[in-house]
Every structure is written in structure tokens, then in C-alpha cells.
Scaffold this motif. Structure first.
Motif, short mmCIF file in Angstrom:
data_model
loop_
_atom_site.label_atom_id
_atom_site.label_comp_id
_atom_site.label_asym_id
_atom_site.label_seq_id
_atom_site.Cartn_x
_atom_site.Cartn_y
_atom_site.Cartn_z
N TYR A 62 -1.01 81.15 94.91
CA TYR A 62 -0.37 79.85 95.09
C TYR A 62 1.01 80.07 95.69
CZ TYR A 62 -3.88 78.65 91.52
OH TYR A 62 -5.03 78.49 90.81
N ARG A 64 2.73 77.55 97.94
CA ARG A 64 3.41 76.40 98.52
C ARG A 64 4.80 76.26 97.91
NH1 ARG A 64 -0.12 71.76 96.63
NH2 ARG A 64 0.21 73.02 94.80
N ASP A 65 5.65 75.47 98.56
CA ASP A 65 7.00 75.23 98.03
C ASP A 65 6.94 74.68 96.61
OD1 ASP A 65 8.18 76.15 100.35
OD2 ASP A 65 8.52 74.16 101.18
N ASP A 67 4.63 75.21 94.38
CA ASP A 67 4.26 76.31 93.47
C ASP A 67 5.48 77.16 93.13
OD1 ASP A 67 1.50 75.58 93.59
OD2 ASP A 67 1.35 76.65 95.50
#
Length: 100
Positions: A62, A64-65, A67
């Protein structure tokens, strides 16, 4: 392992028990663990006596920003994306620093 003493756990509750017994200086922790996710494990580790200053590193798919924000909010010091770059991991271990 580069000379480090290592313990392995395959789910969240087992990781907590192992950490309580072993008192690690560094924890490499997956987010997507069975039974209890890595975010919850990190929050609980931060509350354990003797582990509040351990270096917690999320090692996760994971990335993403959102996450990264969640891992920081849960108490992680750094967030590496799988497969983790060995050089980046070595640098974290050498400096004890990172940014989620």
C-alpha cells in the motif's frame, strides 16, 4: 539479516506477543496482516512499555499518499513499498530515521 537478531511473526496478535517478549529496537511491519492490521499493531506497539521509541517501518504494498498518512498517524516512522529497496532499508537501520 546483516548481523541483526531477528524475530518473525505472521499475524498481528503474534507480533504483539513477540515484541513484548523481545523488545525490538526496529520493527519491520506489513500493513496487510491477518487478524489485526499493521496500523493497529503499530498503535499498540507505541503504547507498550519499552517500545515507544522503537523504529517502526511499514513495509507494504500500500503506497498511496493516504496509506502513508495513515501509517504516520498510526505511529510508523517510515513507510517502504514492497519490494523494499535493500539500500533504503539499510539506510533506515543505520540512521534510525525516516519519513512516512
Amino acid at each position: 539479516m546483516q548481523g541483526h537478531e531477528v524475530r518473525t511473526a505472521y499475524d498481528g496478535p503474534t507480533a504483539l506477543v513477540a515484541a513484548e517478549r523481545f523488545r525490538p529496537e526496529v520493527v519491520l511491519l506489513d500493513i496487510g496482516l491477518p487478524l489485526m492490521d499493521g496500523y493497529e499493531v503499530a498503535r499498540r506497539l507505541r503504547g507498550m512499555v519499552g517500545l515507544s521509541k522503537a523504529l517502526l517501518v511499514a513495509v507494504s504494498g500500500y503506497g498511496r499518499d493516504e496509506d502513508r498518512r495513515r501509517s504516520h498517524a498510526a505511529g510508523f516512522d517510515a513507510h517502504l513499498i514492497k519490494p523494499a529497496d535493500p539500500a533504503a532499508l539499510h539506510e533506515l537501520l543505520a540512521t534510525g530515521a525516516g519519513s512516512p
